[in-house]
Design a protein around this motif. Structure first.
Motif, PDB file in Angstrom:
ATOM      1  N   PHE A 108       4.852   1.462  -1.631  1.00 43.47           N
ATOM      2  CA  PHE A 108       4.797   2.736  -2.128  1.00 43.47           C
ATOM      3  C   PHE A 108       5.338   3.710  -1.125  1.00 43.47           C
ATOM      4  O   PHE A 108       6.076   4.613  -1.376  1.00 43.47           O
ATOM      5  CB  PHE A 108       3.363   3.201  -2.456  1.00 43.47           C
ATOM      6  N   CYS A 109       5.042   3.767   0.242  1.00 38.45           N
ATOM      7  CA  CYS A 109       5.294   4.657   1.062  1.00 38.45           C
ATOM      8  C   CYS A 109       6.672   4.467   1.837  1.00 38.45           C
ATOM      9  O   CYS A 109       7.167   5.436   2.520  1.00 38.45           O
ATOM     10  CB  CYS A 109       4.361   4.576   2.296  1.00 38.45           C
ATOM     11  N   GLN A 110       7.336   3.165   1.856  1.00 31.70           N
ATOM     12  CA  GLN A 110       8.430   2.880   2.884  1.00 31.70           C
ATOM     13  C   GLN A 110       9.553   3.867   2.546  1.00 31.70           C
ATOM     14  O   GLN A 110      10.342   3.873   3.617  1.00 31.70           O
ATOM     15  CB  GLN A 110       8.685   1.330   2.645  1.00 31.70           C
ATOM     16  N   GLU A 111       9.953   4.536   1.489  1.00 33.49           N
ATOM     17  CA  GLU A 111      10.986   5.210   1.442  1.00 33.49           C
ATOM     18  C   GLU A 111      10.651   6.731   1.308  1.00 33.49           C
ATOM     19  O   GLU A 111      11.435   7.513   0.889  1.00 33.49           O
ATOM     20  CB  GLU A 111      12.045   4.989   0.370  1.00 33.49           C
ATOM     21  N   LEU A 112       9.478   7.229   1.679  1.00 31.95           N
ATOM     22  CA  LEU A 112       9.133   8.309   1.549  1.00 31.95           C
ATOM     23  C   LEU A 112       8.853   9.385   2.546  1.00 31.95           C
ATOM     24  O   LEU A 112       8.410  10.459   2.369  1.00 31.95           O
ATOM     25  CB  LEU A 112       7.539   8.375   0.730  1.00 31.95           C
ATOM     26  N   GLY A 113       9.288   8.963   3.725  1.00 31.74           N
ATOM     27  CA  GLY A 113       9.638   9.854   4.677  1.00 31.74           C
ATOM     28  C   GLY A 113       8.228  10.131   5.735  1.00 31.74           C
ATOM     29  O   GLY A 113       7.371   9.110   5.685  1.00 31.74           O
ATOM     30  N   ASP A 114       8.099  11.439   5.960  1.00 33.47           N
ATOM     31  CA  ASP A 114       6.867  11.991   6.799  1.00 33.47           C
ATOM     32  C   ASP A 114       5.775  12.558   5.768  1.00 33.47           C
ATOM     33  O   ASP A 114       6.378  13.242   4.690  1.00 33.47           O
ATOM     34  CB  ASP A 114       7.041  12.897   7.669  1.00 33.47           C
ATOM     35  N   GLY A 115       4.443  12.260   5.893  1.00 36.79           N
ATOM     36  CA  GLY A 115       3.395  12.948   4.926  1.00 36.79           C
ATOM     37  C   GLY A 115       2.191  12.161   5.212  1.00 36.79           C
ATOM     38  O   GLY A 115       1.706  11.374   6.098  1.00 36.79           O
ATOM     39  N   LEU A 116       1.249  12.403   3.785  1.00 38.31           N
ATOM     40  CA  LEU A 116       0.244  11.750   3.806  1.00 38.31           C
ATOM     41  C   LEU A 116       0.130  10.898   2.509  1.00 38.31           C
ATOM     42  O   LEU A 116       0.383  11.567   1.617  1.00 38.31           O
ATOM     43  CB  LEU A 116      -1.095  12.717   3.963  1.00 38.31           C
ATOM     44  N   VAL A 117      -0.581   9.730   2.730  1.00 30.10           N
ATOM     45  CA  VAL A 117      -0.753   8.949   1.455  1.00 30.10           C
ATOM     46  C   VAL A 117      -2.342   8.902   1.330  1.00 30.10           C
ATOM     47  O   VAL A 117      -2.928   8.679   2.160  1.00 30.10           O
ATOM     48  CB  VAL A 117      -0.063   7.724   1.576  1.00 30.10           C
ATOM     49  N   ASN A 118      -2.743   9.173   0.199  1.00 32.57           N
ATOM     50  CA  ASN A 118      -4.061   9.031  -0.278  1.00 32.57           C
ATOM     51  C   ASN A 118      -4.203   7.781  -1.387  1.00 32.57           C
ATOM     52  O   ASN A 118      -3.564   7.590  -2.211  1.00 32.57           O
ATOM     53  CB  ASN A 118      -4.609  10.263  -0.745  1.00 32.57           C
ATOM     54  N   VAL A 119      -5.471   6.847  -1.027  1.00 27.60           N
ATOM     55  CA  VAL A 119      -5.557   5.858  -1.778  1.00 27.60           C
ATOM     56  C   VAL A 119      -7.101   6.224  -2.669  1.00 27.60           C
ATOM     57  O   VAL A 119      -8.032   6.273  -1.887  1.00 27.60           O
ATOM     58  CB  VAL A 119      -5.718   4.588  -1.121  1.00 27.60           C
ATOM     59  N   LEU A 120      -7.092   6.074  -3.896  1.00 28.17           N
ATOM     60  CA  LEU A 120      -8.227   6.733  -4.518  1.00 28.17           C
ATOM     61  C   LEU A 120      -8.509   5.438  -5.732  1.00 28.17           C
ATOM     62  O   LEU A 120      -7.759   5.218  -6.573  1.00 28.17           O
ATOM     63  CB  LEU A 120      -7.971   7.866  -5.283  1.00 28.17           C
ATOM     64  N   VAL A 121      -9.693   4.945  -5.440  1.00 26.52           N
ATOM     65  CA  VAL A 121     -10.045   4.032  -6.757  1.00 26.52           C
ATOM     66  C   VAL A 121     -10.759   4.964  -7.754  1.00 26.52           C
ATOM     67  O   VAL A 121     -11.666   5.384  -7.195  1.00 26.52           O
ATOM     68  CB  VAL A 121     -11.085   2.865  -6.095  1.00 26.52           C
ATOM     69  N   ARG A 122     -10.358   4.744  -8.963  1.00 28.14           N
ATOM     70  CA  ARG A 122     -10.643   5.665 -10.057  1.00 28.14           C
ATOM     71  C   ARG A 122     -11.858   5.106 -10.817  1.00 28.14           C
ATOM     72  O   ARG A 122     -11.789   4.988 -12.134  1.00 28.14           O
ATOM     73  CB  ARG A 122      -9.515   6.129 -10.671  1.00 28.14           C
ATOM     74  N   TYR A 202     -19.082  -5.531 -10.931  1.00 32.06           N
ATOM     75  CA  TYR A 202     -18.778  -5.093 -12.313  1.00 32.06           C
ATOM     76  C   TYR A 202     -17.375  -5.500 -12.445  1.00 32.06           C
ATOM     77  O   TYR A 202     -16.533  -4.797 -13.201  1.00 32.06           O
ATOM     78  CB  TYR A 202     -18.646  -3.615 -12.382  1.00 32.06           C
ATOM     79  N   GLY A 203     -16.880  -6.785 -12.077  1.00 31.87           N
ATOM     80  CA  GLY A 203     -15.558  -7.291 -12.067  1.00 31.87           C
ATOM     81  C   GLY A 203     -14.675  -6.839 -13.441  1.00 31.87           C
ATOM     82  O   GLY A 203     -15.255  -7.372 -14.468  1.00 31.87           O
ATOM     83  N   MET A 204     -13.547  -6.000 -13.124  1.00 33.29           N
ATOM     84  CA  MET A 204     -12.695  -5.647 -14.431  1.00 33.29           C
ATOM     85  C   MET A 204     -11.711  -5.365 -13.894  1.00 33.29           C
ATOM     86  O   MET A 204     -11.188  -5.638 -12.721  1.00 33.29           O
ATOM     87  CB  MET A 204     -13.586  -4.642 -15.180  1.00 33.29           C
ATOM     88  N   GLN A 205     -10.677  -4.669 -14.719  1.00 37.48           N
ATOM     89  CA  GLN A 205      -9.282  -4.350 -14.058  1.00 37.48           C
ATOM     90  C   GLN A 205      -9.663  -2.857 -13.440  1.00 37.48           C
ATOM     91  O   GLN A 205     -10.426  -2.110 -14.229  1.00 37.48           O
ATOM     92  CB  GLN A 205      -8.682  -4.005 -15.400  1.00 37.48           C
ATOM     93  N   ARG A 206      -9.288  -2.791 -12.318  1.00 33.27           N
ATOM     94  CA  ARG A 206      -9.533  -1.498 -11.538  1.00 33.27           C
ATOM     95  C   ARG A 206      -8.330  -0.922 -11.139  1.00 33.27           C
ATOM     96  O   ARG A 206      -7.185  -1.113 -11.134  1.00 33.27           O
ATOM     97  CB  ARG A 206     -10.283  -1.613 -10.264  1.00 33.27           C
ATOM     98  N   ARG A 207      -8.230   0.592 -11.587  1.00 34.94           N
ATOM     99  CA  ARG A 207      -7.328   1.484 -11.317  1.00 34.94           C
ATOM    100  C   ARG A 207      -7.402   2.120  -9.989  1.00 34.94           C
ATOM    101  O   ARG A 207      -8.528   2.716  -9.650  1.00 34.94           O
ATOM    102  CB  ARG A 207      -7.055   2.508 -12.451  1.00 34.94           C
ATOM    103  N   VAL A 208      -6.167   1.985  -9.113  1.00 37.45           N
ATOM    104  CA  VAL A 208      -6.152   2.499  -7.765  1.00 37.45           C
ATOM    105  C   VAL A 208      -4.923   3.554  -7.613  1.00 37.45           C
ATOM    106  O   VAL A 208      -3.778   2.984  -8.136  1.00 37.45           O
ATOM    107  CB  VAL A 208      -5.956   1.578  -6.791  1.00 37.45           C
ATOM    108  N   LEU A 209      -5.376   4.859  -7.450  1.00 37.16           N
ATOM    109  CA  LEU A 209      -4.135   5.820  -7.514  1.00 37.16           C
ATOM    110  C   LEU A 209      -3.837   5.868  -6.080  1.00 37.16           C
ATOM    111  O   LEU A 209      -4.477   6.208  -5.189  1.00 37.16           O
ATOM    112  CB  LEU A 209      -4.974   7.131  -8.101  1.00 37.16           C
ATOM    113  N   LEU A 210      -2.345   5.747  -5.832  1.00 36.32           N
ATOM    114  CA  LEU A 210      -1.593   6.195  -4.809  1.00 36.32           C
ATOM    115  C   LEU A 210      -0.725   7.473  -4.657  1.00 36.32           C
ATOM    116  O   LEU A 210      -0.109   7.695  -5.782  1.00 36.32           O
ATOM    117  CB  LEU A 210      -0.748   4.969  -4.354  1.00 36.32           C
ATOM    118  N   SER A 211      -1.120   8.287  -3.985  1.00 35.54           N
ATOM    119  CA  SER A 211      -0.486   9.523  -4.041  1.00 35.54           C
ATOM    120  C   SER A 211       0.253  10.160  -2.784  1.00 35.54           C
ATOM    121  O   SER A 211      -0.641   9.923  -1.632  1.00 35.54           O
ATOM    122  CB  SER A 211      -1.523  11.043  -4.535  1.00 35.54           C
ATOM    123  N   PHE A 212       1.324  10.649  -2.826  1.00 34.18           N
ATOM    124  CA  PHE A 212       1.935  10.929  -1.570  1.00 34.18           C
ATOM    125  C   PHE A 212       2.452  12.499  -1.445  1.00 34.18           C
ATOM    126  O   PHE A 212       2.916  13.052  -2.415  1.00 34.18           O
ATOM    127  CB  PHE A 212       3.048  10.035  -1.015  1.00 34.18           C
TER     128      PHE A 212
END
Length: 215
Positions: A108-122, A202-212
């Motif tokens: 996700f990050c490899q072409e985004l330059g400089d910044g901050l990436v947040n990883v959030l399990v929803r 609670y095994g299930m499909q988990r949503r993980v949001l990546l934001s840059f």
């Protein structure tokens, strides 16, 4: 009750998957082998196919490698605004308690330059850790969480099936989000750090949001 058939190792019973820890087929949306919301699937017997009695006393087919393998992580949604870019991953946790999502974050990050990436399990009952893997550490995480918040202990929380009190304490023990600096598209993890999604029960499909957010 709905009737669902299963042939050749390909499961077409949406929401049901074999749980290796419970050794039972269960609803992966609500996390229970006796889900009160979803009808239990029935299966079509096949010649020469091994069958077993699951822990609920129901005859079920012996799981194959197809049943046991987690589905590949996919991007379910994406967003690109004036200052922020984001994607949401769907991570299959129905047959495992930990999942290494480092490669997905790096991609996700490899072409985004400089910044901050947040990883959030929803989700309220899962967490994230930045940790070294490969020497058995991943196998120590779940026993540690169980030691700190035993599932068999008494809790005030009675959400869902009534046995989830310890799981709703997961955010006390493991953070629901992690933030990392990104320099020239490279996430600043050390060579020994990985980003691990932890879902104890609670095994299930988990949503993980990546934001840059760019610098």
């Amino acid at each position: 009750m709905d009737t669902t058939h299963r042939k050749g190792g390909q499961r077409n019973a949406p929401g049901w998957r074999f749980d290796r820890s419970l050794m039972a087929w269960r609803c992966d949306q609500h996390g229970s082998p006796t889900c009160s919301y979803c009808s239990r699937p029935t299966f079509e017997k096949e010649d020469g196919r091994p069958w077993l009695i699951d822990r609920e006393g129901v005859m079920m087919p012996q799981p194959t490698q197809v049943d046991l393998a987690p589905a590949p992580t996919t991007v379910s949604t994406s967003y690109e605004g004036e200052r922020m870019r984001a994607v949401e991953l769907e991570v299959d946790m129905t047959s495992r308690e930990t999942a290494d999502i480092t490669t997905d974050v790096i991609s996700f990050c490899q072409e985004l330059g400089d910044g901050l990436v947040n990883v959030l399990v929803r989700h309220a009952t899962a967490g994230l850790v930045a940790i070294e893997l490969g020497n058995g550490t991943e196998n120590d995480i779940i026993p540690l969480v169980e030691k700190l918040a035993p599932q068999a202990a008494a809790y005030e929380n009675s959400c869902g099936r009534g046995d989830e009190g310890s799981d709703h304490l997961m955010p006390v023990l493991l953070s629901p989000s992690l933030t990392f600096p990104v320099i020239q598209g490279r996430i600043m993890l050390s060579g020994s750090q990985s980003i691990l999604l932890v879902d104890r029960f609670y095994g299930m499909q988990r949503r993980v949001l990546l934001s840059f957010i760019p610098a």
